[in-house]
Design a protein around this motif. Structure first.
Motif, PDB file in Angstrom:
ATOM      1  N   HIS A  85       7.405  -3.396  -3.529  1.00  0.00           N
ATOM      2  CA  HIS A  85       6.458  -2.368  -3.104  1.00  0.00           C
ATOM      3  C   HIS A  85       7.181  -1.156  -2.516  1.00  0.00           C
ATOM      4  O   HIS A  85       6.766  -0.009  -2.743  1.00  0.00           O
ATOM      5  CB  HIS A  85       5.481  -2.958  -2.089  1.00  0.00           C
ATOM      6  CG  HIS A  85       4.606  -4.018  -2.678  1.00  0.00           C
ATOM      7  ND1 HIS A  85       3.940  -4.957  -1.913  1.00  0.00           N
ATOM      8  CD2 HIS A  85       4.298  -4.303  -3.975  1.00  0.00           C
ATOM      9  CE1 HIS A  85       3.257  -5.766  -2.706  1.00  0.00           C
ATOM     10  NE2 HIS A  85       3.456  -5.381  -3.954  1.00  0.00           N
ATOM     11  N   GLN A 111      -3.452  -1.917 -10.591  1.00  0.00           N
ATOM     12  CA  GLN A 111      -4.327  -2.318  -9.486  1.00  0.00           C
ATOM     13  C   GLN A 111      -3.526  -2.882  -8.324  1.00  0.00           C
ATOM     14  O   GLN A 111      -3.833  -2.617  -7.159  1.00  0.00           O
ATOM     15  CB  GLN A 111      -5.338  -3.362  -9.971  1.00  0.00           C
ATOM     16  CG  GLN A 111      -6.321  -3.802  -8.888  1.00  0.00           C
ATOM     17  CD  GLN A 111      -7.331  -4.811  -9.410  1.00  0.00           C
ATOM     18  OE1 GLN A 111      -7.143  -5.387 -10.493  1.00  0.00           O
ATOM     19  NE2 GLN A 111      -8.400  -5.023  -8.675  1.00  0.00           N
ATOM     20  N   ALA A 114      -1.018   0.450  -7.038  1.00  0.00           N
ATOM     21  CA  ALA A 114      -1.503   1.809  -6.783  1.00  0.00           C
ATOM     22  C   ALA A 114      -1.504   2.153  -5.299  1.00  0.00           C
ATOM     23  O   ALA A 114      -1.282   3.315  -4.931  1.00  0.00           O
ATOM     24  CB  ALA A 114      -2.898   1.982  -7.368  1.00  0.00           C
ATOM     25  N   ALA A 115      -1.741   1.172  -4.449  1.00  0.00           N
ATOM     26  CA  ALA A 115      -1.759   1.445  -3.008  1.00  0.00           C
ATOM     27  C   ALA A 115      -0.398   1.913  -2.504  1.00  0.00           C
ATOM     28  O   ALA A 115      -0.306   2.617  -1.497  1.00  0.00           O
ATOM     29  CB  ALA A 115      -2.198   0.195  -2.250  1.00  0.00           C
ATOM     30  N   HIS A 116       0.657   1.542  -3.216  1.00  0.00           N
ATOM     31  CA  HIS A 116       2.008   1.913  -2.800  1.00  0.00           C
ATOM     32  C   HIS A 116       2.471   3.200  -3.478  1.00  0.00           C
ATOM     33  O   HIS A 116       3.433   3.826  -3.017  1.00  0.00           O
ATOM     34  CB  HIS A 116       2.972   0.767  -3.123  1.00  0.00           C
ATOM     35  CG  HIS A 116       2.520  -0.542  -2.567  1.00  0.00           C
ATOM     36  ND1 HIS A 116       2.637  -0.874  -1.229  1.00  0.00           N
ATOM     37  CD2 HIS A 116       1.890  -1.602  -3.164  1.00  0.00           C
ATOM     38  CE1 HIS A 116       2.124  -2.084  -1.030  1.00  0.00           C
ATOM     39  NE2 HIS A 116       1.666  -2.543  -2.184  1.00  0.00           N
ATOM     40  N   ASN A 117       1.801   3.585  -4.560  1.00  0.00           N
ATOM     41  CA  ASN A 117       2.123   4.829  -5.253  1.00  0.00           C
ATOM     42  C   ASN A 117       1.016   5.111  -6.263  1.00  0.00           C
ATOM     43  O   ASN A 117       1.013   4.550  -7.352  1.00  0.00           O
ATOM     44  CB  ASN A 117       3.478   4.721  -5.963  1.00  0.00           C
ATOM     45  CG  ASN A 117       3.885   6.018  -6.647  1.00  0.00           C
ATOM     46  OD1 ASN A 117       3.097   6.954  -6.746  1.00  0.00           O
ATOM     47  ND2 ASN A 117       5.119   6.069  -7.119  1.00  0.00           N
ATOM     48  N   PRO A 118       0.055   5.960  -5.922  1.00  0.00           N
ATOM     49  CA  PRO A 118      -1.083   6.207  -6.827  1.00  0.00           C
ATOM     50  C   PRO A 118      -0.678   6.764  -8.191  1.00  0.00           C
ATOM     51  O   PRO A 118      -1.444   6.645  -9.153  1.00  0.00           O
ATOM     52  CB  PRO A 118      -1.938   7.219  -6.060  1.00  0.00           C
ATOM     53  CG  PRO A 118      -1.521   7.082  -4.633  1.00  0.00           C
ATOM     54  CD  PRO A 118      -0.072   6.709  -4.657  1.00  0.00           C
ATOM     55  N   GLN A 193      -2.333  10.683 -10.877  1.00  0.00           N
ATOM     56  CA  GLN A 193      -2.982   9.385 -11.094  1.00  0.00           C
ATOM     57  C   GLN A 193      -2.225   8.610 -12.165  1.00  0.00           C
ATOM     58  O   GLN A 193      -2.080   9.066 -13.297  1.00  0.00           O
ATOM     59  CB  GLN A 193      -4.429   9.594 -11.559  1.00  0.00           C
ATOM     60  CG  GLN A 193      -5.235   8.330 -11.712  1.00  0.00           C
ATOM     61  CD  GLN A 193      -5.709   7.768 -10.381  1.00  0.00           C
ATOM     62  OE1 GLN A 193      -5.810   8.516  -9.408  1.00  0.00           O
ATOM     63  NE2 GLN A 193      -5.982   6.485 -10.332  1.00  0.00           N
TER      64      GLN A 193
END
Length: 395
Positions: A85, A111, A114-118, A193
């Motif tokens: 991460h 999924q 994404a929280a660690h790198n959108p 994104q």
């Protein structure tokens, strides 16, 4: 050389052929490709014989992993996930070519990351895809050649179905994966994104059936094998037997037929009613083959190459040694040399892509885990943390 992917970081949980072949292009185009390998043995390709530089370091592995870095990491451990991460936060893409059910299980999907790198792009290369009943099936190139209809198209008509001599489905699928990844990277740059992209061996193999597939889907026409590796609908476009070997002649177009009959000294064939048009040449393919065999059989391959090369499409049929020892490859720079810890001059294939007329740079594939300390230190881990990870088998 100014490399177009310099500054991009790609993490790749890759092994064997298909995934590593695709990321090889990214690495040689300048991306920092970090192979994530299991601490216990690494990429299975390291152990594929028969030729080794040292134990666990095969020439097979060198074929697919030039210009990359190696980080050993246990992705099934909590600490391994934490390291992943942190690395994802400064990376642009994560690649894997695992069995279809594994990326979700070990957290390699968009999924999960994404929280660690959108903007992270997650590229998945599997045998049959991740979203169907075959997701858990292991699969290899040879199986795809069998199921996609390649093997009944390959070889002589009276022989058994045959596979290609090389794993071309692996290599094409890896290339397709890299094309999809690069497209998704461009989009992520514009939008911030990321996304998942998927490619699977069977879909790639089916896609490569191209025009015979369209013929069948629309006309019910099933393409079959033709003797001498001939084109299914154009002749002469096949191998012919010369005095000392084989020559492949492709008079695909009417203008090349006219050139052929003149340069082999048989202008009479141009006015022979049996061969007057492409349609009648095809109808009389067997007879034409016998006639041209009689001509080509009078002289060695080198004679016919000298007579025909540059005037119509022609090539000698070479074995692998003859192909790689060809002086033409030396003049085009297709054979390169890299320095490896176990061999000062390791000969490798140059990348077919050129930038501004120059071949892409190459360096030897990494030893297992060779770049782990540097990669982790760059991510902010201290020497004591790295030593602890190693002691506990996390790296």
């Amino acid at each position: 050389m100014r490399l177009p992917l310099a500054g991009y970081r790609i993490l790749s949980a890759e092994q064997y052929g298909a995934g590593p072949y695709g990321t090889l292009f990214l690495a040689q185009l300048g991306a920092e490709v970090i192979k994530i390998e299991t601490p216990r043995g690494g990429d299975t390709a390291r152990h594929v014989g028969p030729h080794f530089l040292r134990e666990g370091e095969s020439l097979f592995f060198q074929s697919f992993n030039l210009n990359k870095k190696s980080l050993t990491l246990d992705l099934n451990s909590a600490d391994g996930q934490a390291i992943l991460h942190r690395l994802v936060g400064t990376s642009h893409a994560v690649v894997n070519n695992l069995r279809g059910d594994l990326p979700e299980r070990i957290g390699l999907t968009y999924q999960a990351l994404a929280a660690h790198n959108p903007a992270i792009v997650c590229a998945h290369l599997s045998a049959y895809g991740r979203d169907n009943a075959r997701a858990r099936w292991p699969g290899y190139d040879y199986l795809m050649q069998a199921e996609a209809g390649f093997m009944p198209l390959t070889g002589e008509p009276d022989g058994p179905p045959a596979r290609f001599g090389l794993s071309m489905v692996d290599f094409m699928t890896g290339t397709m994966m890299s094309v999809g990844l690069l497209a998704a990277l461009l989009d992520a740059q514009r939008t911030g994104q990321g996304r998942d992209i998927d490619v699977d061996l069977l879909s790639a193999a089916v896609h490569q059936t191209t025009y015979p597939a369209v013929w069948y889907l629309n006309e019910g026409d099933v393409t079959t094998r033709v003797a001498r590796s001939a084109h299914p609908s154009v002749t002469p476009s096949q191998m012919f037997r010369a005095a000392d070997g084989w020559v492949f002649v492709m008079a695909q177009l009417p203008k090349f037929w006219d050139v052929l009959v003149e340069r082999i000294g048989r202008p009479d064939l141009g006015t022979d009613a049996r061969f007057a048009t492409p349609a009648v040449r095809l109808a009389n393919r067997d007879t034409l083959t016998q006639v041209l065999d009689a001509v080509f059989g009078t002289q060695p391959v080198a004679h016919w190459i000298e007579r025909l090369a540059g005037h119509l499409p022609v090539a000698p049929v070479l074995d692998l040694a003859q192909a790689l020892d060809s002086p033409f490859l030396a003049t085009t720079g297709m054979i390169d040399t890299v320095v490896h810890p176990d061999r000062d001059a390791l000969r490798v294939l140059a990348n077919p892509i050129r930038l501004d007329g120059e071949r892409l740079p190459a360096r030897a594939a990494p030893l297992l885990g060779a770049d782990g300390d540097a990669v982790l230190a760059d991510a902010g881990f201290g020497a004591d943390e790295i030593a602890d990870f190693r002691a506990r088998g996390v790296i």
